[in-house]
Design an enzyme around this catalytic site. Structure first.
Site, PDB file in Angstrom:
ATOM      1  N   GLU A 113     -16.543  -8.737   4.845  1.00 60.75           N
ATOM      2  CA  GLU A 113     -17.659  -7.819   4.628  1.00 60.75           C
ATOM      3  C   GLU A 113     -18.098  -7.882   3.173  1.00 60.75           C
ATOM      4  O   GLU A 113     -17.288  -8.162   2.277  1.00 60.75           O
ATOM      5  CB  GLU A 113     -17.245  -6.382   4.961  1.00 60.75           C
ATOM      6  CG  GLU A 113     -16.768  -6.182   6.382  1.00 60.75           C
ATOM      7  CD  GLU A 113     -16.123  -4.815   6.561  1.00 60.75           C
ATOM      8  OE1 GLU A 113     -16.845  -3.873   6.888  1.00 60.75           O
ATOM      9  OE2 GLU A 113     -14.894  -4.704   6.359  1.00 60.75           O
ATOM     10  N   LYS A 115     -18.819  -6.533  -0.379  1.00 62.00           N
ATOM     11  CA  LYS A 115     -18.224  -5.434  -1.157  1.00 62.00           C
ATOM     12  C   LYS A 115     -19.341  -4.733  -1.931  1.00 62.00           C
ATOM     13  O   LYS A 115     -19.794  -5.215  -2.969  1.00 62.00           O
ATOM     14  CB  LYS A 115     -17.158  -5.970  -2.109  1.00 62.00           C
ATOM     15  CG  LYS A 115     -16.384  -4.876  -2.830  1.00 62.00           C
ATOM     16  CD  LYS A 115     -15.254  -5.467  -3.663  1.00 62.00           C
ATOM     17  CE  LYS A 115     -14.459  -4.378  -4.354  1.00 62.00           C
ATOM     18  NZ  LYS A 115     -15.267  -3.622  -5.326  1.00 62.00           N
ATOM     19  N   ASP A 117     -21.293  -2.437  -4.358  1.00 62.77           N
ATOM     20  CA  ASP A 117     -20.952  -1.911  -5.678  1.00 62.77           C
ATOM     21  C   ASP A 117     -21.478  -0.482  -5.783  1.00 62.77           C
ATOM     22  O   ASP A 117     -22.587  -0.226  -6.248  1.00 62.77           O
ATOM     23  CB  ASP A 117     -21.585  -2.788  -6.764  1.00 62.77           C
ATOM     24  CG  ASP A 117     -20.931  -2.569  -8.120  1.00 62.77           C
ATOM     25  OD1 ASP A 117     -19.903  -1.872  -8.180  1.00 62.77           O
ATOM     26  OD2 ASP A 117     -21.455  -3.087  -9.117  1.00 62.77           O
ATOM     27  N   TYR A 222     -18.140   1.721   6.306  1.00 59.00           N
ATOM     28  CA  TYR A 222     -17.301   0.541   6.485  1.00 59.00           C
ATOM     29  C   TYR A 222     -16.016   0.788   7.272  1.00 59.00           C
ATOM     30  O   TYR A 222     -15.230  -0.139   7.476  1.00 59.00           O
ATOM     31  CB  TYR A 222     -16.936  -0.075   5.129  1.00 59.00           C
ATOM     32  CG  TYR A 222     -16.181   0.845   4.190  1.00 59.00           C
ATOM     33  CD1 TYR A 222     -14.847   1.186   4.412  1.00 59.00           C
ATOM     34  CD2 TYR A 222     -16.785   1.355   3.054  1.00 59.00           C
ATOM     35  CE1 TYR A 222     -14.151   1.999   3.545  1.00 59.00           C
ATOM     36  CE2 TYR A 222     -16.104   2.173   2.170  1.00 59.00           C
ATOM     37  CZ  TYR A 222     -14.783   2.504   2.419  1.00 59.00           C
ATOM     38  OH  TYR A 222     -14.102   3.326   1.557  1.00 59.00           O
ATOM     39  N   LYS A 311     -13.333 -10.763  -5.977  1.00 64.77           N
ATOM     40  CA  LYS A 311     -14.292 -10.287  -6.974  1.00 64.77           C
ATOM     41  C   LYS A 311     -15.084 -11.464  -7.528  1.00 64.77           C
ATOM     42  O   LYS A 311     -14.511 -12.446  -8.002  1.00 64.77           O
ATOM     43  CB  LYS A 311     -13.558  -9.570  -8.128  1.00 64.77           C
ATOM     44  CG  LYS A 311     -12.755  -8.352  -7.698  1.00 64.77           C
ATOM     45  CD  LYS A 311     -13.636  -7.257  -7.133  1.00 64.77           C
ATOM     46  CE  LYS A 311     -14.458  -6.579  -8.206  1.00 64.77           C
ATOM     47  NZ  LYS A 311     -13.680  -5.740  -9.116  1.00 64.77           N
ATOM     48  N   CYS A 405     -46.306   2.325 -35.852  1.00 67.58           N
ATOM     49  CA  CYS A 405     -46.465   1.907 -34.455  1.00 67.58           C
ATOM     50  C   CYS A 405     -47.087   0.516 -34.387  1.00 67.58           C
ATOM     51  O   CYS A 405     -48.108   0.257 -35.037  1.00 67.58           O
ATOM     52  CB  CYS A 405     -47.347   2.918 -33.724  1.00 67.58           C
ATOM     53  SG  CYS A 405     -47.735   2.436 -32.027  1.00 67.58           S
ATOM     54  N   CYS A 408     -50.870   1.249 -32.666  1.00 65.56           N
ATOM     55  CA  CYS A 408     -51.925   2.039 -33.317  1.00 65.56           C
ATOM     56  C   CYS A 408     -51.706   2.234 -34.815  1.00 65.56           C
ATOM     57  O   CYS A 408     -52.526   2.859 -35.489  1.00 65.56           O
ATOM     58  CB  CYS A 408     -52.056   3.399 -32.646  1.00 65.56           C
ATOM     59  SG  CYS A 408     -50.640   4.493 -32.945  1.00 65.56           S
ATOM     60  N   CYS A 423     -43.700   6.957 -31.541  1.00 63.96           N
ATOM     61  CA  CYS A 423     -45.066   7.105 -32.041  1.00 63.96           C
ATOM     62  C   CYS A 423     -45.558   8.447 -31.511  1.00 63.96           C
ATOM     63  O   CYS A 423     -45.543   8.676 -30.307  1.00 63.96           O
ATOM     64  CB  CYS A 423     -45.956   5.972 -31.528  1.00 63.96           C
ATOM     65  SG  CYS A 423     -47.713   6.237 -31.864  1.00 63.96           S
ATOM     66  N   CYS A 428     -52.638   7.010 -29.105  1.00 66.22           N
ATOM     67  CA  CYS A 428     -52.132   5.636 -29.111  1.00 66.22           C
ATOM     68  C   CYS A 428     -52.499   4.947 -27.789  1.00 66.22           C
ATOM     69  O   CYS A 428     -52.142   5.446 -26.709  1.00 66.22           O
ATOM     70  CB  CYS A 428     -50.616   5.636 -29.290  1.00 66.22           C
ATOM     71  SG  CYS A 428     -49.860   3.994 -29.168  1.00 66.22           S
TER      72      CYS A 428
END
Length: 670
Positions: A113, A115, A117, A222, A311, A405, A408, A423, A428
């Site tokens: 199956e 795995k 995460d 599972y 893994k 910035c 601008c 900014c 802007c």
């Protein structure tokens, strides 16, 4: 409809909506258009509002997230949630196979199956109803996160059979949700999650279930607590089929393998194609399939001898950092991005990678021209891990964030306690385009048909400068844009017109006030009722509201104190955009009186008032009508033939009134 017909209709709607939800979220095969689903949901919400005692545990309305929790209770696992041993290469897999075959004295069948995460959880059902969900914890004792798990649509609230069972699964965050969440955290100057697993775990361990509800989590089941033999199953693969038949979402990418060669082929195949999935996996789980073989092999103190987890190796590659580019987000946060010599990593070609902020660049001493190691955070977002200092030639250039910035040229500031530079110029261009994109998004004003491409054209052409300008667009304006035909323009203008009717909380969220997310926008709308009332509130008034802290209050006052904001709000009003909350504002609810701030439960038959009349009158006087009796209940109104709710109230010592006392308190005449 009489009471029996109403109860029957509520049950019908529950079953129907759960069937639609299962088809949509688990089977990915919608049975009806969204409009039909929404119509049935609104009918159910209306009935449950009138008859709160008909809110059943399996009602789909219970997924949105309830009240904020004070903490997580402890749950002792009936069957320990053991961890798995790990293997890291082909030889390790073959060693595992040799031990297994020696243990059973012959050949075995494996099941492989993916795995996932994510976060391992346990789901308990009694007579087919979901009653409790918990984390793995230390394997013996976990935390009760039932309220958060109910917000995951792929977890059935009611099974297809009335069985009492414990299901084990992996809750996870889809890749798209992870990218979206981290982008939002970056915008808000918050530390991004390192990977989808951390994001899922962090979401499910929030004390406010509405946060979990907003993060679009999912789950794959599972296995069964203990094993499936108690339910007539002979193997793990049989149990997966059985769980699927009960309404659980199991992962279809599993395979029964008769030899270890088939196992290795499965592992190698998924190591290559895992990037094609819309969720993250970090390996392959290899289990002996038959329960008799599992029982013969047994367990160590920490893990089963009949299962292991392969893994995947973390993929990191090196490349050249050519330059560092700056971008300005909706809230003014200036984010540095590494421009790289294109390189292939984790299945895709990468030419850009996140550097997050100036502090990270300095901490890792990352320089323009460095040879760097990159990887994908959670195999999704490319990030620079570190420079390879030994490969420096002396031509590398340290990077310093600018004082102004990049879009601008306004002076950048760093707010105390934050790592991000900002900014703060409200005009802007970069911020304004991002603000427009946010304003039209689904969770804000939900104007379908306006994406980033259209916003870019509208802004660049000068047709739209701020969000209010969207409401003065004409058919001729839109037809002048690239790839906009008659039908698209008609639909877009209709969507813009429809958005004027949105309730206040959507507009408030859409304005993009710093630190004011969808939840805070709803709280403020409920509290004040109108945009004018929110704009006039000072910090003291704002911080008096539960969940609104000093940082949020300061941001709100600063926002509404800006003259440009006042001008935009005036234009929005003039264009007919609704500025009122369409629910009942808290400010309209009395703070004094016999029901103010009290939780009331109605039980039994009422003869003077209908149950709905009583509920409306109690709520109009500041009370909250609940469908169940608990320690938080202040008052129970008991009509004729009151049953278990009255008994529980008496056990808990809760004040009980008859209907005559209720009528007197309401100021009604019999």
């Amino acid at each position: 409809m009489d009471r029996n017909e109403i109860e029957k209709r509520v049950r019908e709607l529950n079953d129907l909506l759960n069937e639609y939800g299962h088809a949509y979220y688990v089977l990915d095969k919608p049975l009806v258009p969204d409009s039909v689903y929404d119509q049935h949901m609104q009918e159910l919400l209306s009935l449950e509002k009138q008859y709160p005692d008909l809110i059943y545990p399996d009602s789909p309305t219970q997924r949105v997230g309830g009240e904020i929790l004070s903490g997580f209770g402890k749950v002792v696992h009936e069957f320990p949630m053991l961890s798995l041993s790990n293997v890291f290469n082909e030889e390790d897999i073959r060693d595992f196979d040799r031990r297994v075959r020696a243990g059973v004295g012959g050949e075995v069948t494996y099941i492989c199956e993916l795995k996932i995460d994510g976060l391992a959880v346990s789901l308990k059902y009694e007579n087919g109803l979901f009653v409790q969900g918990s984390t793995r914890g230390d394997g013996s004792v976990g935390e009760d996160i039932t309220a958060n798990l109910k917000t995951i649509h792929s977890i059935p609230l009611k099974l297809t059979e009335p069985v009492t069972i414990e299901a084990r699964g992996e809750a996870y965050m889809p890749k798209k949700s992870f990218v979206k969440l981290n982008a939002l955290r970056d915008e808000n100057g918050e530390e991004p999650f390192a990977n989808p697993r951390n994001a899922a775990a962090g979401s499910l361990r929030q004390l406010d279930p509405k946060i979990a509800a907003s993060r679009n989590l999912s789950i794959f089941i599972y296995g069964i607590g203990g094993d499936g033999s108690a339910y007539g199953q002979d193997s793990h693969s049989d149990s997966l089929d059985y769980l699927h038949s009960l309404g659980f979402e199991t992962n279809s990418n599993s395979k029964r393998c008769k030899t270890i060669e088939e196992v290795i082929e499965f592992v190698e195949a998924w190591q290559e194609k895992r990037q094609s999935l819309d969720y993250e996996i970090d390996g392959i789980v290899i289990k002996v399939d038959g329960y008799e073989d599992q029982e013969q092999l047994g367990f160590t103190a920490k893990s089963p001898k009949w299962a292991t987890a392969y893994k995947f190796p973390a993929e990191e590659v090196q490349t050249k950092l050519i330059d560092i580019e700056l971008s300005v987000g909706r809230t003014g946060v200036v984010t540095p991005t590494a421009i790289l010599e294109p390189v292939r990593v984790a299945g895709t070609t990468v030419g850009r990678a996140s550097l997050h902020n100036e502090d990270l660049i300095k901490e890792k001493d990352i320089r323009i021209g460095d040879t760097v190691i990159i990887r994908k955070a959670g195999d999704i977002i490319p990030e620079v891990v570190m420079p390879i200092v030994d490969l420096r030639t002396g031509d590398e250039q340290p990077f310093d964030m600018p004082d102004h910035c990049p879009v601008c040229d306004s002076e950048l500031i760093r707010i105390e306690g934050e790592v991000a530079l900002r900014c703060v110029n409200p005009q802007c261009p970069s911020q304004m385009k991002e603000a427009l994109i946010h304003f039209v998004s689904r969770n804000a004003m939900n104007i379908e048909g306006i994406g980033e491409r259209v916003i870019e054209q509208l802004y660049t052409s000068g047709l739209v400068h701020d969000v209010s300008d969207l409401y003065r667009l004409t058919k001729e304006d839109l037809l002048s844009l690239e790839r906009m035909g008659e039908k698209s323009v008609t639909n877009l203008l209709s969507a813009i017109e429809q958005s004027k009717k949105n309730s206040l909380e959507r507009l408030l969220f859409g304005l993009g006030i710093r630190h004011v997310g969808a939840r805070a926008a709803m709280i403020l709308s409920e509290e004040f009722g109108t945009m004018d009332a929110i704009a006039a509130a000072d910090e003291e008034r704002l911080t008096s509201i539960h969940e609104i802290g000093e940082k949020v209050a300061d941001s709100i006052v600063t926002f509404f104190g800006n003259e440009d904001v006042s001008a935009v709000l005036k234009k929005l009003k003039d264009y007919g955009v609704n500025m009122d909350y369409k629910g009942r504002a808290r400010s309209e609810v009395p703070s004094e009186g016999p029901f103010a701030g009290k939780t009331v439960v109605l039980t039994g038959k009422l003869s003077i008032l209908t149950r709905n009349e009583a509920k409306e009158k109690i709520e109009a006087l500041g009370g909250k009508v609940s469908g169940s009796v608990s320690k938080k209940t202040d008052l129970v109104i008991a009509g004729e033939e009151a049953g278990s709710k009255l008994s529980k109230a008496e056990e808990l010592g809760i004040t009980v009134w008859n209907e005559t006392e209720l009528v007197e308190a309401l100021g009604e005449k019999e």
